[in-house]
Design a protein around this motif. Sequence first.
Motif, PDB file in Angstrom:
ATOM      1  N   VAL A 242       5.687  -0.222  -2.694  1.00 40.39           N
ATOM      2  CA  VAL A 242       5.076  -1.070  -1.677  1.00 40.39           C
ATOM      3  C   VAL A 242       4.295  -2.213  -2.306  1.00 40.39           C
ATOM      4  CG1 VAL A 242       3.441  -1.082   0.259  1.00 40.39           C
ATOM      5  CG2 VAL A 242       4.968   0.861  -0.063  1.00 40.39           C
ATOM      6  N   VAL A 243       3.726  -1.989  -3.486  1.00 40.73           N
ATOM      7  CA  VAL A 243       2.944  -3.032  -4.169  1.00 40.73           C
ATOM      8  C   VAL A 243       3.809  -4.259  -4.438  1.00 40.73           C
ATOM      9  CG1 VAL A 243       1.648  -3.605  -6.260  1.00 40.73           C
ATOM     10  CG2 VAL A 243       1.372  -1.347  -5.195  1.00 40.73           C
ATOM     11  N   ILE A 244       5.025  -4.016  -4.921  1.00 41.48           N
ATOM     12  CA  ILE A 244       5.934  -5.133  -5.216  1.00 41.48           C
ATOM     13  C   ILE A 244       6.271  -5.894  -3.944  1.00 41.48           C
ATOM     14  CG2 ILE A 244       8.258  -5.734  -6.027  1.00 41.48           C
ATOM     15  CD1 ILE A 244       8.071  -3.395  -7.975  1.00 41.48           C
ATOM     16  N   GLN A 245       6.569  -5.153  -2.873  1.00 42.26           N
ATOM     17  CA  GLN A 245       6.928  -5.792  -1.605  1.00 42.26           C
ATOM     18  C   GLN A 245       5.781  -6.673  -1.105  1.00 42.26           C
ATOM     19  OE1 GLN A 245      10.505  -4.294  -1.890  1.00 42.26           O
ATOM     20  NE2 GLN A 245      10.002  -5.394  -0.022  1.00 42.26           N
ATOM     21  N   VAL A 246       4.557  -6.156  -1.168  1.00 45.64           N
ATOM     22  CA  VAL A 246       3.397  -6.905  -0.659  1.00 45.64           C
ATOM     23  C   VAL A 246       3.138  -8.132  -1.518  1.00 45.64           C
ATOM     24  CG1 VAL A 246       0.901  -6.807  -0.293  1.00 45.64           C
ATOM     25  CG2 VAL A 246       2.343  -4.906   0.451  1.00 45.64           C
ATOM     26  N   GLU A 247       3.181  -7.952  -2.817  1.00 46.42           N
ATOM     27  CA  GLU A 247       2.891  -9.080  -3.718  1.00 46.42           C
ATOM     28  C   GLU A 247       3.915 -10.202  -3.563  1.00 46.42           C
ATOM     29  OE1 GLU A 247       2.586  -7.254  -7.557  1.00 46.42           O
ATOM     30  OE2 GLU A 247       0.413  -6.935  -7.351  1.00 46.42           O
ATOM     31  N   GLU A 248       5.172  -9.842  -3.341  1.00 41.52           N
ATOM     32  CA  GLU A 248       6.202 -10.873  -3.136  1.00 41.52           C
ATOM     33  C   GLU A 248       5.947 -11.665  -1.862  1.00 41.52           C
ATOM     34  OE1 GLU A 248       9.960  -8.922  -3.209  1.00 41.52           O
ATOM     35  OE2 GLU A 248      10.056  -8.801  -5.408  1.00 41.52           O
ATOM     36  N   MET A 249       5.541 -10.973  -0.775  1.00 44.04           N
ATOM     37  CA  MET A 249       5.264 -11.660   0.481  1.00 44.04           C
ATOM     38  C   MET A 249       4.004 -12.510   0.382  1.00 44.04           C
ATOM     39  SD  MET A 249       7.818 -11.168   2.249  1.00 44.04           S
ATOM     40  CE  MET A 249       7.152 -12.305   3.446  1.00 44.04           C
TER      41      MET A 249
END
Length: 382
Positions: A242-249
């Motif tokens: 989830v960290v990767i998904q949030v940081e990309e957004m």
Amino acid sequence: MLGQYFNWRTLLALVAILIVTGTIFYSNYLAGKIAVEERQKVEQWVEAGRFLIYAPVDADTKLPSLIRNEQKSIPIIETDEKDSIVSYINIDSTKIAADPMYLQKQLKAFKTQNQPIILEISKQPLLINKYYYGHSVLLQQVKYYPMVQLFIVALFIIITIFSLQIRNKSTQNQVWAGMAKETAHQLGTPVSSLQGWVEMLKEEDSSRQIATEIEKDVQRLRLVSDRFGKIGSTPQLEQHDVVIQVEEMVEYIRKRATGKVHLDVKKNAAEMSAKISPPLFDWVIENLLKNALDAMDGKGNIIVDMHNEERSIILDVSDTGKGIASQNVNRVFKPGFTTKKRGWGLGLSLSKRIIEQYHKGQLYVKHSEPGKGTTFRIVLKK
């Protein structure tokens, strides 16, 4: 004006109320008549007993005996002038055997229900018998029938309302799914066409840069189409960080925000894994970040605070914008509600649907204060 209040549902409710009210009044009327008749029966029973005791030897006792023997419905307790129990009839003897105080309790109850019938035995000394009696089974049934009927009608109304709510929700879900599928279908054709034109532009050296930029927008359209396609059907959840998904957004939104807006991501773990649908989850984060941007009028701070808990992952999206008025906090997730001049008011409604129905999590307003900002909380199960 009045027409919107008087419809078939209102008419049915009024008819039900009239029926129940009429039944209550009629039942009370019947109960009153039965109570009068029962007192007369008890009086006849007492008089019949007096006659059998004091009647001449050659008197015809057939009718008094019949009156005494046929009285099997009304419970009666006979006492002396000091209210000491002498005898009783039509009272369950098994309950008396089980509880020595049962007769006293019944006597106390009878005193509250009816006035006793007094039989004078002698004047000097004064000797009297008192006959206390309670309600027969028939009278109790007539008295309690309206309550039972009222309960049944209330239960029927509750079930009807609940069924209508389920039906309306089901209809709304079908509309959502149909709209999403149709949108995805309508976007599919032009996106495929644009992709073909992009490939043709890439073949010419002078147009490669333009083709690259157009391709980004085409990919964005394809992502939107994919999101709507997943809304219209049950998405496949996969284990993702989830960290990767949030940081990309956050990075995507940062490029589109003004220099006066500061976006920051805080986390208590480098990796937080949960089962999600990446396109839909990204859509939720994007909606929350865009709402935060709109609320700040071009300047302020947006913080995404992520916590890795034992059984869940918690994401708080906070902004320093205008905040939400207290009367609107419970309405922000309703379809069509918006405080913007432009927009359909569907972003937060779709986001809540994605998190709660598809991801079995939670999305709600954790805190909001007008003039200071808002915090939305997402809770994802691991």
